[in-house]
Design an enzyme around this catalytic site. Sequence first.
Site, short mmCIF file in Angstrom:
data_model
loop_
_atom_site.label_atom_id
_atom_site.label_comp_id
_atom_site.label_asym_id
_atom_site.label_seq_id
_atom_site.Cartn_x
_atom_site.Cartn_y
_atom_site.Cartn_z
N ASP A 121 0.86 -1.18 0.00
CA ASP A 121 0.00 0.00 0.00
C ASP A 121 0.89 1.23 0.00
O ASP A 121 2.11 1.15 0.16
CB ASP A 121 -0.98 0.00 1.17
CG ASP A 121 -0.30 -0.01 2.52
OD1 ASP A 121 0.91 0.27 2.58
OD2 ASP A 121 -0.98 -0.27 3.52
N ASP A 166 -7.74 -7.44 1.87
CA ASP A 166 -6.71 -7.77 2.85
C ASP A 166 -7.15 -7.29 4.21
O ASP A 166 -8.00 -6.40 4.34
CB ASP A 166 -5.39 -7.10 2.48
CG ASP A 166 -5.44 -5.58 2.69
OD1 ASP A 166 -5.07 -5.11 3.79
OD2 ASP A 166 -5.90 -4.85 1.78
N CYS A 226 -5.31 -27.32 8.34
CA CYS A 226 -4.11 -26.50 8.56
C CYS A 226 -3.10 -27.24 9.45
O CYS A 226 -3.44 -28.18 10.18
CB CYS A 226 -4.46 -25.14 9.15
SG CYS A 226 -4.71 -25.12 10.94
N HIS A 247 -3.77 -21.04 11.71
CA HIS A 247 -5.16 -21.49 11.59
C HIS A 247 -6.08 -20.38 11.10
O HIS A 247 -6.91 -20.59 10.19
CB HIS A 247 -5.68 -22.02 12.92
CG HIS A 247 -7.16 -22.26 12.90
ND1 HIS A 247 -7.74 -23.30 12.19
CD2 HIS A 247 -8.19 -21.54 13.44
CE1 HIS A 247 -9.05 -23.23 12.32
NE2 HIS A 247 -9.35 -22.18 13.06
#
Length: 441
Positions: free
Chosen positions: A134, A338, A378, A407
Amino acid sequence: MPASAFLPSPPPSTPAPALPDLSSPQAGFSFSVGQRLTETCSPSDALVAANGGSFLGRTGTITTPHGTIQTPAFIAVGTKATVKAVLPESIAALGAQAVLANAYHLYLQPGPEILDAAGGLGAFMNWSGPTFTDSGGFQVMSLGSGFKKVIDMKNVDTSGPDDAVAPGKERLAHIDDDGVWFKSHLNGDRHRFSPEISMQVQHQIGADIMFAFDELTTLQNSRVYQEESLERTRLWALRCLEEHARLTVSRVGKPYQALFGVIQGAQYEDLRRKACRDLGAMPFDGYGIGGALEKENLGTIVRWCNEELPENKPRHLLGISEPDDIFTAIENGADTFDCVSPTRVARNSAFYTPFGRFNLSGARYKADFGPLQEDCDCYACQNYSRAYIHHLYKAKEMLSATLISIHNERFVVKMVDDARLAIESGDFFEFKAETLGRYYS
């Protein structure tokens, strides 16, 4: 690094400059639309009416010099060139397609010249996939105001002054039409960011996708200030494009870096649509939808923007990760998004499950030898128990943050991947209802 360390640029002109030919295979960046939500799922008139307008969700493929991103996709946040507490190898193993880092923080430490010398962000952090940065605008403004309101998505209150400072705080950022002066939150040193400097910093950092420098406003800024800021961001966008084109040509041998324009306008429909028309006419590679988004109107605001933005370019929604927000963003046309939340809450013992978010610090987990989530694939769930990670957290062992972060990132990444598959298979709305019905039950 002082602003004077960067080479001066030619003064900006008003017309948007031409960028290198992106149709060339050497450019290495492209976007193609896959399947549209309205074509595969045929939403009912009632669903469309409840949404306030047509659904704009779609699948797609973003191609970068370091790989492809199948969209919709959740982009893991690695603020300082690391996803906190998690190895890059683990981020790849859990299915993340790309990582987003922060230009402001990397500018201050270790400095963009270090990343440039290392071969760019990906090489520096040992991440071989696509990368984003960004512009630094959010951090300059948010850290400069002293108010938590900069991320407030619930309260619209324009009664206060536009330049208010939190009680007991010093304003660290001062904006003018040319850029922003700000003090480092690390040591108080004074720095300058402008559109040109942001482009120079991001080119040195070397991410595949970067964002134009914009001014962040809040839901508390007045309508008059929002209008002034929108024009400032428009002019800064032109300057970013010009400097980006200059740097692209001058940095021979470097992979092409895509530049996304950032859409502001807060909660105002006319301002959002104007920003999209203005920046949509400029030769950006894609667009970021940023600024303050009132949570209850998130879908409406995203739809306003995507009704105006070019369909053949990707749209990134900055800073969301809650399941309801993700589905709302996807069905209204966001391709990527995000958020730091999965790892941030993990450091406070919070973990995601299909039935909601829970805190592992609770005493009931002390002798719970099941995984964080049943049937999760996971690494943390396959190898460790809630009891063990509870112990790690209570013992203040850093490994607790690592395991819960793995996780949580996997949970969000998989949920978005499954939403993408649901668009393709034609059962997106059923999948959404089932997923959110369980999570918020």
